[in-house]
Write a protein that holds these residues in place. Structure first.
Motif, PDB file in Angstrom:
ATOM      1  N   VAL A   9       0.905  -1.131  -0.069  1.00 32.63           N
ATOM      2  CA  VAL A   9       0.129   0.005  -0.146  1.00 32.63           C
ATOM      3  C   VAL A   9       1.020   1.322  -0.111  1.00 32.63           C
ATOM      4  N   ASP A  34      -1.813   2.882  -5.116  1.00 33.56           N
ATOM      5  CA  ASP A  34      -1.742   3.992  -4.518  1.00 33.56           C
ATOM      6  C   ASP A  34      -2.862   4.858  -4.728  1.00 33.56           C
ATOM      7  N   ALA A  35      -3.301   5.456  -3.602  1.00 29.19           N
ATOM      8  CA  ALA A  35      -4.464   6.274  -3.815  1.00 29.19           C
ATOM      9  C   ALA A  35      -4.420   7.563  -4.871  1.00 29.19           C
ATOM     10  N   SER A  59      10.779  20.857  -2.715  1.00 31.54           N
ATOM     11  CA  SER A  59      12.216  20.443  -2.975  1.00 31.54           C
ATOM     12  C   SER A  59      12.464  19.156  -2.560  1.00 31.54           C
ATOM     13  N   HIS A  60      13.128  18.223  -3.145  1.00 31.02           N
ATOM     14  CA  HIS A  60      13.598  17.009  -2.760  1.00 31.02           C
ATOM     15  C   HIS A  60      14.896  17.039  -3.144  1.00 31.02           C
ATOM     16  N   HIS A  63      20.253  12.911  -0.248  1.00 34.27           N
ATOM     17  CA  HIS A  63      21.602  12.980   0.377  1.00 34.27           C
ATOM     18  C   HIS A  63      21.601  11.699   1.449  1.00 34.27           C
ATOM     19  N   GLN A 223      -8.590   0.762   1.276  1.00 33.58           N
ATOM     20  CA  GLN A 223     -10.209   0.537   1.648  1.00 33.58           C
ATOM     21  C   GLN A 223     -10.792  -0.261   0.818  1.00 33.58           C
ATOM     22  N   GLU A 240      -4.932   5.428  10.533  1.00 32.49           N
ATOM     23  CA  GLU A 240      -6.142   5.015   9.579  1.00 32.49           C
ATOM     24  C   GLU A 240      -6.128   3.669   9.309  1.00 32.49           C
ATOM     25  N   GLY A 344       7.364   3.121   6.391  1.00 33.87           N
ATOM     26  CA  GLY A 344       7.358   4.350   5.675  1.00 33.87           C
ATOM     27  C   GLY A 344       7.146   5.547   6.512  1.00 33.87           C
ATOM     28  N   ASP A 353      13.769  11.259   6.180  1.00 33.82           N
ATOM     29  CA  ASP A 353      14.251  11.575   4.666  1.00 33.82           C
ATOM     30  C   ASP A 353      14.119  10.142   3.886  1.00 33.82           C
ATOM     31  N   MET A 354      14.355  10.506   2.581  1.00 39.19           N
ATOM     32  CA  MET A 354      14.230   9.251   1.493  1.00 39.19           C
ATOM     33  C   MET A 354      15.121   8.274   1.845  1.00 39.19           C
ATOM     34  N   ASP A 355      16.663   8.844   2.140  1.00 40.28           N
ATOM     35  CA  ASP A 355      17.545   7.620   2.473  1.00 40.28           C
ATOM     36  C   ASP A 355      16.993   6.739   3.612  1.00 40.28           C
TER      37      ASP A 355
END
Ligand code: FAD
Ligand code: UDP
Length: 371
Positions: A9, A34-35, A59-60, A63, A223, A240, A344, A353-355
């Motif tokens: 999900v 993905d919704a 901004s992404h 790093h 859902q 949720e 997540g 952060d993403m990493d």
């Protein structure tokens, strides 16, 4: 275990990473839903009509110091060597933050800056990062003045705009992300690896998901899924999932107001923070990240606001003791479930952060791969 069918999900970095590992290393089928009508979650980007790569949710900048994460990402994209700097406008003066030795000389008269620099070098190790809440504990009069100045000019108003409360009322780890830096290094991040994916983030996530065992379904909410799956990896909000039975986990949301200008550049840098002025926190100018060539430019003014279900989206979990306790109750519930895993930024309720989101997915895979 090859017949196992997994449901993921969320098609952000967390969901895409675990999907790839399951598909590739365990040869299992994976359905990613993905919704939203796009992949890549909050990291989503797209090229607009001027050819400018827009980061839809702000901004992404990638790093990391994590070798395994860098190796994983590098399988799916090349990176440029962009190193992020943030300009802050303080009393009308453009300078860099985190507050560093260069900032000292930008905002104070030279003799004063020199005196403070010497005192800082006497009191702190060179290259040390000092969180503002720690930096305020000073005995020396000059350094006390400096600490108050930085607190007031960099942190107080920005944090109040961003979080709706004063810096002392948010978790220390949040403001510690932008420390006082005893250094001449003006960059925002000091990680070994940093850059922007050459074709953007959505392209990276598309490449991660590009595997014969992976099927992606957009505009599909958990859902609304009626099929049975052997395992569920949930990167949506954990509260949720449990129908808010213990109450809602609070979030901050953000509203980006985009503007297009008929000129090459709007500001001097990709991100300019306004810690002392205006209602927005910062302005993003996207064409800087990939050096996009256009006679136009697109900016986004970032306004922080409280999250309300149905009105806006979840952007930032709010780290504090109360919320940690509430999250812990949901985590206890999660542990009682067989074959449902949470990960997540929303599933773990963590300011990743993403990493860190990717690393968490890689670690979770190592934990469950033998099951
Ligand atoms: P998300 O990207 O949030 O993905 C979760 C996905 O799950 C979403 O697409 C959502 O639609 C979907 N979903 C949720 N619930 C459901 C449901 N019930 N059914 C179906 N789908 C569902 N990180 C950096 O490293 N560098 C940066 O410069 C940076 N800048 C940032 C700036 C902003 C303004 C924000 C908000 C974040 C920034 N981040 C940055 C953090 C980065 O966005 C996250 O680390 C990353 O996106 C986390 O990925 P994720 O997959 O965990 O979550
Ligand atoms: N911060 C601040 N002034 C600034 C920049 C950051 O007070 O000019 C504080 C603020 O509380 C912010 C936190 O430091 O939420 C972390 O900033 P960062 O830029 O890491 O946040 P993000 O990019 O995740 O929004």
């Amino acid at each position: 275990m090859e017949n196992v069918v997994n449901l993921i999900v969320g098609a952000g970095f967390s969901g895409a990473t675990i999907a790839r590992k399951l598909a590739e290393e365990l040869n299992q089928k994976v359905v990613v839903i993905d919704a939203k009508d796009h992949i890549a979650g909050n990291a989503y980007d797209y090229r607009d009509r001027n050819g400018i790569m827009i980061h839809k949710y702000g901004s992404h900048i990638f790093h990391t110091n994590l070798e395994n994460v860098w190796q994983f990402m590098s399988r799916f994209t090349g990176f440029n060597t962009y190193m992020h700097k943030v300009i802050a406008v303080i009393d009308g003066i453009e300078t860099t933050i985190p507050f560093n030795f260069r900032t000292l000389y930008d905002v104070f008269p030279e003799t004063m800056a020199k005196r403070m620099e010497e005192k800082l070098l006497k009191n702190f190790e060179y290259n040390k990062k000092v969180p503002i809440l720690e930096f305020q504990k000073q005995d020396d009069e000059d350094l006390k003045f400096l600490a108050n100045y930085v607190y007031e000019k960099v942190f107080l108003h920005y944090t109040t705009k961003q979080w709706g409360v004063k810096p002392d009322e948010v978790d220390g780890a949040v403001t510690a992300r932008v420390p006082v830096y005893i250094s001449c290094d003006e960059r925002y991040f000091q990680d070994k690896y940093q850059g922007i994916p050459l074709n953007g983030y959505a392209e990276v996530v598309k490449n991660i998901l590009d595997h014969p065992n992976i099927e992606v379904r957009l505009e599909t909410k958990y859902q609304d899924v009626t099929e049975e799956f052997d395992r569920v990896f949930y990167t949506g909000p954990i509260d949720e999932f449990f129908d808010y039975k213990f109450g809602e986990l609070p979030y901050r949301s953000v509203n980006f107001k985009m503007e297009e200008y008929d000129k090459e550049y709007y500001q001097s840098n990709a991100v300019v923070n306004y810690p002392c002025n205006y209602d927005f926190t910062r302005i993003h100018e996207y064409k800087y990240y990939l050096d996009d060539i256009s006679s136009k430019t697109v900016i986004a003014k970032e306004y922080s606001e409280s999250f309300e279900r149905g009105r806006n989206d979840r952007y930032y979990p709010i780290p504090n003791d109360n919320n940690a306790k509430l999250y812990a109750r949901y985590l206890e519930e999660a542990k009682k479930l067989d074959n449902v895993y949470f990960l997540g930024r929303l599933g773990d309720y963590k300011y990743y952060d993403m990493d860190k989101a990717i690393n968490r997915a890689l670690e979770l895979f190592e934990e469950i791969k033998g099951e």
